[in-house]
Structures are given as C-alpha cells and as structure tokens.
Write a protein that holds these residues in place. Structure first.
Motif: not given
Length: 132
Positions: A26-35, A66-70
């Motif tokens: 969730n943190d990764l998704l939020d960070a991606k959405a927030g730049g 995909q972000l977790l894989f990263q």
C-alpha cells in the motif's frame, strides 16, 4: 522470531525496516501515485535488513505485485530480507497471479537463503485466553 532478529540487528547498529507486507505494498502504491516512489525505494535501499511480515495473507493487484518485486530485486544480494509466511512456495502464485513474476520472486528469495520452517502450535493461540 522475525521481530527478535530485527531487534538484535538494531542492537548491533544495523538499519532495520519492518513492514506487514500488505502495508508495504500500500505504501508503494501510494508513493507511486503521489510521485514519491523513488524516495520510498531509496529509504528501503538504505536498510541492512528488511522484514516483510504476514507475506501472502492478502493477494496483490498487478501493480502492487510489480512494485513488491522491485523491492525484492533491490534487496537481492545487497541486503538481508526476512519473510514470514504460512504459505508454501507452490501457493505463492495465489498472491501475485502471475507465474513469471512469482517464479522471479521465489528465485531471488531462495538464492543464498536460509529457510526456517517452524512447526507446532501457534504461539499466539498457545498464549491466548482461550487456552487459559
């Protein structure tokens, strides 16, 4: 057990990050959405030990996987990683829903790893008020 290892690492001046895996995604998704994804990945990159607890309790959408894989790839051969899970590797495709991605994650997780398989009754259940 993972928490105890994390505390021991902290006591040896190691940088440790502890996440419940769903919260990390969730943190990764939020960070991606927030730049701010690069900043979050950099924070994770500066740790000596990353602990991902409760791996596999909640399946992830494609982008989260995909972000977790990263993150796992970023850790691979550079820092220590602890994953706690009740799932056998054969069930991990149910978390990520992508055979290639699942195989790539397992490949990175098991290379140079130590698997600790704990059996017996749940510590939490054993110490609950139900059994008192």
């Amino acid at each position: 057990m993972a928490t105890a290892i994390g505390v021991a690492a902290c006591n040896r001046n190691k940088r440790v990050k502890f996440y419940r895996t769903a919260a990390l995604v969730n943190d990764l998704l939020d960070a991606k959405a927030g730049g701010t994804i690069k900043r979050l990945l950099k924070q994770i990159e500066t740790t000596d030990l990353l602990i991902c607890d409760e791996w596999g309790y909640i399946p992830f959408e494609k982008e989260g996987s995909q972000l977790l894989f990263q993150v796992i790839s970023q850790c691979y051969e550079r820092r220590s990683l602890i994953i706690t899970t009740n799932l056998k590797f054969s069930k991990w495709n149910g978390i990520f829903y992508d055979e290639k991605l699942t195989s790539a994650i397992i490949d990175r997780v098991i290379h140079h790893s130590y698997l600790l398989i704990l059996t017996g009754n749940s510590y939490r259940l054993k110490n609950s008020t139900i059994n008192s």
